[in-house]
Design a protein around this motif. Structure first.
Motif, PDB file in Angstrom:
ATOM      1  N   LEU A   1      54.972  56.768  27.271  1.00  0.00           N
ATOM      2  CA  LEU A   1      54.411  57.708  27.908  1.00  0.00           C
ATOM      3  C   LEU A   1      54.213  57.723  29.220  1.00  0.00           C
ATOM      4  N   ILE A   2      53.504  56.486  29.802  1.00  0.00           N
ATOM      5  CA  ILE A   2      53.068  56.508  30.971  1.00  0.00           C
ATOM      6  C   ILE A   2      54.168  56.528  31.879  1.00  0.00           C
ATOM      7  N   VAL A   3      55.112  55.525  31.552  1.00  0.00           N
ATOM      8  CA  VAL A   3      56.102  55.488  32.354  1.00  0.00           C
ATOM      9  C   VAL A   3      57.226  56.534  32.520  1.00  0.00           C
ATOM     10  N   ARG A   4      57.347  57.484  31.313  1.00  0.00           N
ATOM     11  CA  ARG A   4      57.908  58.741  31.518  1.00  0.00           C
ATOM     12  C   ARG A   4      57.432  59.583  32.464  1.00  0.00           C
ATOM     13  N   SER A   5      55.916  59.760  32.472  1.00  0.00           N
ATOM     14  CA  SER A   5      55.131  60.505  33.171  1.00  0.00           C
ATOM     15  C   SER A   5      55.359  60.001  34.763  1.00  0.00           C
ATOM     16  N   LEU A   6      55.183  59.132  34.856  1.00  0.00           N
ATOM     17  CA  LEU A   6      55.675  58.389  36.268  1.00  0.00           C
ATOM     18  C   LEU A   6      56.846  58.810  36.902  1.00  0.00           C
ATOM     19  N   ALA A   7      57.911  58.282  36.025  1.00  0.00           N
ATOM     20  CA  ALA A   7      59.466  58.869  36.308  1.00  0.00           C
ATOM     21  C   ALA A   7      59.538  60.258  36.502  1.00  0.00           C
ATOM     22  N   LEU A   8      58.824  61.172  35.766  1.00  0.00           N
ATOM     23  CA  LEU A   8      58.958  62.630  35.954  1.00  0.00           C
ATOM     24  C   LEU A   8      58.315  62.944  37.258  1.00  0.00           C
ATOM     25  N   ALA A   9      56.973  62.229  37.755  1.00  0.00           N
ATOM     26  CA  ALA A   9      56.583  62.472  39.037  1.00  0.00           C
ATOM     27  C   ALA A   9      57.368  62.060  40.162  1.00  0.00           C
ATOM     28  N   LEU A  10      57.983  61.039  39.948  1.00  0.00           N
ATOM     29  CA  LEU A  10      58.891  60.458  40.926  1.00  0.00           C
ATOM     30  C   LEU A  10      60.153  61.316  41.292  1.00  0.00           C
ATOM     31  N   TRP A  11      60.753  61.665  40.217  1.00  0.00           N
ATOM     32  CA  TRP A  11      61.955  62.595  40.370  1.00  0.00           C
ATOM     33  C   TRP A  11      61.575  63.827  41.148  1.00  0.00           C
ATOM     34  N   VAL A  12      60.513  64.781  40.385  1.00  0.00           N
ATOM     35  CA  VAL A  12      60.139  65.733  40.983  1.00  0.00           C
ATOM     36  C   VAL A  12      59.655  65.849  42.350  1.00  0.00           C
ATOM     37  N   SER A  13      58.728  64.756  42.518  1.00  0.00           N
ATOM     38  CA  SER A  13      58.470  64.502  43.983  1.00  0.00           C
ATOM     39  C   SER A  13      59.545  64.459  45.060  1.00  0.00           C
TER      40      SER A  13
END
Length: 231
Positions: free
Chosen positions: A56-68
């Motif tokens: 869940l943490i990895v997916r949240s960080l990946a989502l933040a990376l792509w959106v950013s």
């Protein structure tokens, strides 16, 4: 010889206000974590094992990376169009591009999911397709929601950049790409850095869009755990 900037003394009242502001920012995060913990004791461990929490943490960080990344690219481009180009309808276009600021992310997600559904306009044209939910639809929706923040910040930074420097570099034979890389981007570094932090925190803390699009990230799981406990 370069002179160092002398640090000014901090007034005690300013220090207290700063501490209060930091406390108000951290308090919701602490409260969310405590609500997620077992109600048996103050320092009980969360009910989810680390092996379940890590994805869940990895997916949240990946989502933040792509959106950013996508928001920085799109927002910087729109800010450049707004401040460095001239064409009919430019003001109207720039006004329309910041309209998502007045629309909550969960509402954007609802409209996108409805339009992509079989009964929606786009879904009816594309025919039978899978539900438009998950990670990549969340990337799309949050990018739309966050791009105006980058556009506003970078636009303010561009307005502080004197066009005369870019014109001087162009008169010396520099290409547009070199001007952007050597003249404009160094001046925009503070705006871009602040925009990156702002968008990343927005994405990590967002719940509405990821909940509607069924994207299992950390905030989604925290709410699910709390809801199942209350029921």
């Amino acid at each position: 010889m370069t002179s160092r900037r002398q640090a000014l003394p901090v007034h005690p009242l300013l220090g207290i206000l700063t501490l209060l502001a930091v406390t108000l920012v951290v308090l919701p995060i602490w409260g969310m974590w405590m609500n997620y913990s077992r109600p048996l004791g103050l320092f009980e461990l969360p009910p989810i094992e680390l092996t379940e929490l890590t994805p869940l943490i990895v997916r949240s960080l990946a989502l933040a990376l792509w959106v950013s990344t996508l928001s920085l690219a799109a927002g910087t481009w729109l800010a450049w169009v707004e401040n460095r180009t001239e064409f009919p309808g430019r003001s109207l276009l720039c006004m329309l591009t910041v309209l998502p600021l007045a629309t909550p992310s969960y509402l954007i997600a609802t409209m996108v999911r409805w339009e992509m559904a079989p009964q929606g306009t786009v879904g009816a044209i594309m025919g039978r397709m899978e539900a438009f939910t998950g990670f990549w639809p969340s990337v799309l929706v949050l990018t739309v929601a966050c791009t105006p923040y980058v556009q506003v910040l970078v636009s303010a930074g561009l307005q502080r950049c004197p066009p005369s420097e870019e014109e001087a570099a162009r008169s010396l034979g520099a290409s547009t790409l070199r001007i952007v890389r050597t003249v404009t981007l160094p001046r925009l570094r503070p705006s871009l850095s602040f925009a990156l932090v702002l968008v990343s925190l927005y994405v990590v803390s967002d719940f509405g869009a990821v909940a509607i699009l069924d994207c299992e990230v950390l905030t989604w799981e925290l709410y699910q755990q709390r809801g199942s406990r209350d029921s």
